[in-house]
Write an enzyme that holds these catalytic residues in place. Structure first.
Site, PDB file in Angstrom:
ATOM      1  N   HIS A 150       0.884  -1.348   0.062  1.00 58.44           N
ATOM      2  CA  HIS A 150       0.118   0.000   0.039  1.00 58.44           C
ATOM      3  C   HIS A 150       0.788   1.305  -0.045  1.00 58.44           C
ATOM      4  O   HIS A 150       0.658   2.349  -0.868  1.00 58.44           O
ATOM      5  CB  HIS A 150      -0.851   0.070   1.227  1.00 58.44           C
ATOM      6  CG  HIS A 150      -1.882   1.157   1.461  1.00 58.44           C
ATOM      7  ND1 HIS A 150      -3.031   1.043   0.985  1.00 58.44           N
ATOM      8  CD2 HIS A 150      -1.588   2.464   1.761  1.00 58.44           C
ATOM      9  CE1 HIS A 150      -3.519   2.199   1.311  1.00 58.44           C
ATOM     10  NE2 HIS A 150      -2.625   3.275   1.822  1.00 58.44           N
ATOM     11  N   GLU A 151       1.872   1.345   1.014  1.00 56.93           N
ATOM     12  CA  GLU A 151       2.865   2.684   1.145  1.00 56.93           C
ATOM     13  C   GLU A 151       3.526   2.534  -0.040  1.00 56.93           C
ATOM     14  O   GLU A 151       4.107   3.789  -0.632  1.00 56.93           O
ATOM     15  CB  GLU A 151       3.304   2.421   2.480  1.00 56.93           C
ATOM     16  CG  GLU A 151       2.687   2.557   3.648  1.00 56.93           C
ATOM     17  CD  GLU A 151       1.585   3.757   3.646  1.00 56.93           C
ATOM     18  OE1 GLU A 151       2.025   5.058   3.014  1.00 56.93           O
ATOM     19  OE2 GLU A 151       0.579   3.600   4.075  1.00 56.93           O
ATOM     20  N   HIS A 166       1.659   4.526  -2.955  1.00 56.78           N
ATOM     21  CA  HIS A 166       1.974   5.866  -2.941  1.00 56.78           C
ATOM     22  C   HIS A 166       3.510   6.382  -3.171  1.00 56.78           C
ATOM     23  O   HIS A 166       3.535   7.393  -3.880  1.00 56.78           O
ATOM     24  CB  HIS A 166       1.746   6.296  -1.124  1.00 56.78           C
ATOM     25  CG  HIS A 166       0.301   6.239  -0.808  1.00 56.78           C
ATOM     26  ND1 HIS A 166      -0.837   7.072  -1.296  1.00 56.78           N
ATOM     27  CD2 HIS A 166      -0.125   5.652   0.476  1.00 56.78           C
ATOM     28  CE1 HIS A 166      -1.661   6.685  -0.352  1.00 56.78           C
ATOM     29  NE2 HIS A 166      -1.428   6.059   0.221  1.00 56.78           N
ATOM     30  N   HIS A 194       3.329   6.819  -6.778  1.00 56.80           N
ATOM     31  CA  HIS A 194       2.737   8.046  -7.188  1.00 56.80           C
ATOM     32  C   HIS A 194       3.601   9.138  -7.139  1.00 56.80           C
ATOM     33  O   HIS A 194       3.583  10.110  -7.894  1.00 56.80           O
ATOM     34  CB  HIS A 194       1.275   8.311  -6.248  1.00 56.80           C
ATOM     35  CG  HIS A 194       0.527   9.003  -6.852  1.00 56.80           C
ATOM     36  ND1 HIS A 194      -0.879   9.346  -5.691  1.00 56.80           N
ATOM     37  CD2 HIS A 194       0.310   9.831  -7.904  1.00 56.80           C
ATOM     38  CE1 HIS A 194      -1.393  10.121  -6.742  1.00 56.80           C
ATOM     39  NE2 HIS A 194      -0.873  10.367  -7.904  1.00 56.80           N
TER      40      HIS A 194
END
Length: 460
Positions: free
Chosen positions: A246-247, A250, A253
């Site tokens: 999940h991180e 990010h 991104h």
């Protein structure tokens, strides 16, 4: 949560549950009811000064959803299927409870659900951890990033960092051109804030220092995994491995950003859009091909078995009705509290109870967070009238990933490039609804999320 799941003492489970859910509404120094009322009144004043009828209208104006009606429509689409799924789960739990001599109550649900989980899925957490050593899961991250976007991560062991545990990587594109730096800070330590998050020590931008200049990003991923003894591997639970992915979503991104201005770079997007890149990347953790390659026993090197993968997938969907109802209930109360004039709320607890009765919340389930201790809403304003954002982003990520599933190839190069160019590289330089439509060819649909959570009944 653990106590409610594993304590056989029903009287103590009830005591713990009642104490937990009544935080902030007991007379004395920790009574938050007057504080909640004051904050709601101040937010109403703020909204009116800016020309809005209520705080929810003000808070949602600069979001992807855009309005209370859009948020309510999403919650309505999920609420009934979630309650139906929870009813099916309750039937399983009540079958497990036969002979107990009492009806299912809120302090019983987790305890008997855990017994059902162990009976039906037999997922041994300790056994599973052996297949998820941290170093192998980091390699899985980098492997997926390479296969999807052509990114290469080179460890820089001599690079300076703010703590010895932090690993620094040079990130390059497939042609060798520099993309930025990535810092991985994975272990808990004294003085470190809890949780997991992504941040940037420098955001990507172009042209800020003159023609042709390009500021490369320095991206940080922070986790709080238990640091192992010297010579031993750090073994992750499946949920911890999901957090790692999940991180890193990010992080991608931030690393893949290609915008002119720093203020629009990377994750600096609308709150109900920011979780799309992180949550969609979680899907690659569950790809059998990825698990077979990287989820190997830290001692024997054997890959995770097909049988264990099947049990893991089934267990992921277990009790999702319960979890979704609890989440949606809190989101509905949040929207309701910020969608009316505070003068109509004479008793915050009674208002909450009435809202949940109107929605039909089952008493044996309850809310994730009650208003009197809802830190998301009242320790700051970021999530006020915005607790829905996790679900909104999940609709986006499940629908977006379904495009890969429909092709039968989670690493389809053309679609990966489209994900990069339409979503990951544009930051906040493009309206998020249009960015999603550019990728998917249409507006998002809620059905993929419902299927992913197992909220739709199995076909007969």
């Amino acid at each position: 949560m653990s106590f409610l799941s594993f304590s056989a003492r029903r009287d103590l489970r009830e005591q713990v549950w009642r104490a937990w859910v009544s935080r902030g509404e007991q007379p004395g120094a920790t009574d938050n009811r007057a504080i909640v009322a004051e904050l709601l009144a101040l937010r109403q004043q703020q909204a009116e000064l800016l020309g809005y009828a209520c705080y929810a209208d003000y808070a949602l104006a600069d979001t992807m959803a855009g309005s209370r009606a859009a948020v309510q429509a999403l919650l309505d689409q999920v609420w009934e299927p979630a309650k139906d799924a929870a009813a099916r789960e309750a039937a399983e739990i009540e079958a497990q409870m036969q002979g107990c001599g009492h009806a299912l109550q809120a302090w019983d649900w987790r305890y008997y659900a855990e017994q059902v989980r162990q009976t039906r899925y037999a997922v041994n957490a300790a056994e599973l951890k052996a297949y998820f050593p941290l170093d192998a899961m980091v390699e899985a991250l980098f492997d997926c990033a390479d296969r999807l976007f052509g990114l290469r991560f080179e460890l820089l062991p001599e690079a300076p960092s703010y703590h010895p545990d932090v690993k620094v990587y040079q990130v390059s594109d497939a042609d060798g051109s520099p993309r930025g730096l990535f810092l991985h800070d994975n272990f808990a330590r004294t003085g470190k804030r809890s949780g997991a998050w992504m941040n940037a020590l420098r955001w990507q931008s172009r042209g800020m220092e003159g023609p042709g200049s390009h500021s490369l990003p320095i991206i940080l991923n922070t986790n709080n995994f238990a640091k192992p003894a010297v010579g031993q591997p750090a073994l992750l639970s499946f949920d911890e491995a999901r957090t790692l992915f999940h991180e890193f979503g990010h992080g991608l991104h931030g690393l893949l950003s290609e915008v002119e201005f720093e203020r629009l770079s990377g994750t600096q997007v609308l709150r109900d859009f920011v979780e799309l890149p992180s949550q969609i990347f979680e899907h690659w953790l569950s790809v059998p091909e990825v698990l077979k390659r990287h989820a190997r026993h830290w001692q024997s090197g054997e890959p995770i078995s097909d049988e264990m993968l099947a049990r893991l997938k089934a267990a992921e969907r277990f009790n999702q009705g319960y979890d979704t109802v609890r989440y949606c209930a809190s989101a509905l109360v949040d929207l309701a509290a910020h969608g009316v004039h505070p003068t109509s709320i004479t008793d915050i607890s009674a208002f909450e109870l009435e809202a949940m009765k109107a929605a039909g919340l089952p008493e044996a389930i309850g809310l994730n967070h009650r208003l009197c201790h809802f830190q998301h809403l009242f320790s700051g304003s970021s999530y006020a009238a915005g607790y829905y954002v996790y679900l909104w982003a999940e609709v986006l990520d499940c629908d977006a990933y379904e495009a890969f599933a429909a092709l039968g190839d989670p690493f389809d190069p053309a679609l990966a490039e489209k994900l990069r160019s339409c979503i990951l590289s544009v930051g906040n330089s493009r309206e998020p609804g249009q960015a999603f439509r550019d990728f998917r060819g249409r507006d998002p649909r809620v059905e993929p999320m419902l299927r992913e959570r197992g909220l739709l009944p199995e076909p007969i």
